[in-house]
Structure formats: C-alpha cells, structure tokens
Design an enzyme around this catalytic site. Structure first.
Site, mmCIF file in Angstrom:
data_model
loop_
_atom_site.group_PDB
_atom_site.id
_atom_site.type_symbol
_atom_site.label_atom_id
_atom_site.label_comp_id
_atom_site.label_asym_id
_atom_site.label_seq_id
_atom_site.Cartn_x
_atom_site.Cartn_y
_atom_site.Cartn_z
ATOM 1 N N SER A 66 -24.617 50.731 77.149
ATOM 2 C CA SER A 66 -25.606 49.769 76.537
ATOM 3 C C SER A 66 -26.107 48.754 77.376
ATOM 4 C CB SER A 66 -24.421 48.762 75.718
ATOM 5 O OG SER A 66 -23.276 48.102 76.458
ATOM 6 N N ASP A 228 -23.791 37.392 72.558
ATOM 7 C CA ASP A 228 -22.347 37.846 72.140
ATOM 8 C C ASP A 228 -21.371 37.509 73.390
ATOM 9 O OD1 ASP A 228 -22.850 39.703 74.298
ATOM 10 O OD2 ASP A 228 -23.038 41.466 73.039
ATOM 11 N N HIS A 231 -23.029 41.278 76.563
ATOM 12 C CA HIS A 231 -24.212 41.921 77.218
ATOM 13 C C HIS A 231 -25.029 41.014 77.812
ATOM 14 C CE1 HIS A 231 -22.236 44.852 74.263
ATOM 15 N NE2 HIS A 231 -22.560 45.608 75.347
#
Length: 259
Positions: A66, A228, A231
């Site tokens: 990610s 979040d 990240h």
C-alpha cells in the site's frame, strides 16, 4: 493494513510472554485495529505518461504494498508514483510512463506475482516498497529478505534498474500502543537491515526508509500520517519521494542513458 492481531504472537515468539502479558498484547492489537480500521477504497491510480520532453517515454514500474501504491492520498497528483515519474522526467528530459503493479496488503510473497507481470514486458526502472505486511503476518526475517533479493535479481537479470525502499519503521505508528509498538519497531528495523543486504547482493539499490524517515514521522505524526493514522498522508509521501528520487535518477541514468 492487515494482521495486527498477529503482532501479539510475534511478541510472544520474541519474548516468551506470560499469559497476562500475552493478553495485554492481544488487547493492544485489538485497539490498534479498531483505530486504523479497513480502507474504504483501494488506492487511487494514475498510470500513464507524466512529465514532458522529446522522445519515447521512459517506463517506470512501481511494485509492492500500500505504501508503494500510495494509499492515503486524496489527489492522484500526490501519488508517490506520479511524483517520482514527474521528477524522473525533469531529470532525463523525456516523458515517463508510470505502470503501477503494487497492491495494498501485499507481502513479499505477493511480490513474486507482481514481478511475473512486470517481466512480461520489462520497464526501464522499477521501485519496490514492501515489508510492513511481512511484519504483521509474521514472515521470518531471513526468508522474507531472501525472497525479496530473488525478485530483485529477476528484475536485474531482465535489464531493469531497481531501487527498493526497505521496510518502514512501524514504531512510528501511534495506534500501536507500547509495549507492542517497541516489538513492531524492532521487527521492522531488523527486516529492513536484512532487506538491504539481500537487495544490494542482487544488484539493486536499497534506500533505508525507516532510518531516514522515522524521526520526522514521529515528530510530525499529525502531518505525516493520513486519516487512518497508519498510512502516510500526502506530506508523508512527499518526504519519502524526496529521498527515493535521487537513487532512482542515478539508476535510470546508469541503465537507460546508454540507450
């Protein structure tokens, strides 16, 4: 990002936890998962030609997890692949075609399939960022690093210049409470060191993201992390791309310029 419950098991392996301590780690993992949650959508995509100049585009592939894919930004222009493609274009004076193979949640095991796809039509240069999910899914450090080295070697054998951003320091992630955060920090840093050895042995260039960025991410966590709190934000990715661009330019000049 998946697998926080497994960090408690990692801690048990490392430290021989008692039942009470194991319960503490399990509760901390549960709370971290609740804060981080599950991404609402996959990362944005902006593959295609970026930058400007004369001549055929340089082809730039991005592989990994990610962080490589840019999960956490709200504008495609802020994706790390796009920022790096534009920087590469400025450096070499031709457009750059971005090809993103990175998939959120990937471990180094998943990197094998990504490399398979890349090698079907090899690009000029590739960036790999992987490792955080190896920590959360308890991949062994020697096995993970060796597998990464094997994939870098496959790319290098195909004539692809390779830069690897090694595992970030998971000790900067605030939703992971202490003492679990210290376990994550230790595991991720040891993996990053092992990755660097294997990447360089395979002919790639390793960039120690954890060593170079951890202090900034800790000091400016509100700015450097996305909503979040796991990240990176656009600002966090900007910090990462600022240290990845020069190695990518150097590799591209070495691999591509003679053509």
């Amino acid at each position: 990002m998946r697998g926080f419950r497994l960090l408690a098991v990692v801690a048990g392996v490392l430290g021989g936890l008692t039942g009470v301590a194991y319960g503490l780690f399990t509760e901390q993992s549960r709370r971290a998962r609740a804060v981080i949650g599950v991404p609402d959508a996959p990362p944005l995509r902006a593959d295609g030609v970026h930058g400007s100049g004369e001549g055929p585009p340089v082809r730039f592939a991005v592989l990994g997890d990610s962080m490589a894919a840019g999960l956490g930004v709200d504008d495609p222009a802020q994706l790390p692949g796009v920022v790096l493609a534009n920087g590469l274009s400025d450096e070499v004076g031709v457009p750059v075609r971005l090809e993103t193979h990175a998939i959120s949640g990937s471990t180094t095991r998943d990197l094998v399939a990504q490399v398979d796809r890349v090698l079907a039509d090899p690009p000029d240069v590739a960036l790999v960022v992987v490792g955080a999910n190896d920590v959360t899914t308890r991949m062994s450090i020697p096995g993970s690093a060796a597998l990464l080295g094997a994939q870098v070697r496959r790319l290098r054998d195909a004539g692809v210049g390779v830069v690897v951003g090694t595992c970030p320091d998971l000790g900067t992630v605030r939703p992971i409470a202490e003492p679990l955060r210290s376990v994550a920090r230790d595991w991720s840093r040891r993996l990053a060191r092992a990755q660097r050895v294997e990447v360089e042995r395979a002919g790639g260039v390793a960039v120690a993201l954890g060593d170079l960025l951890a202090a900034e991410f800790r000091a400016r966590h509100a700015d450097y992390f996305s909503g979040d709190r796991f990240h990176p934000s656009a600002t966090g990715y900007e910090a990462a791309t600022s240290i990845l661009l020069a190695p990518l330019c150097g590799v591209l000049r070495h691999e591509w310029w003679p053509r």
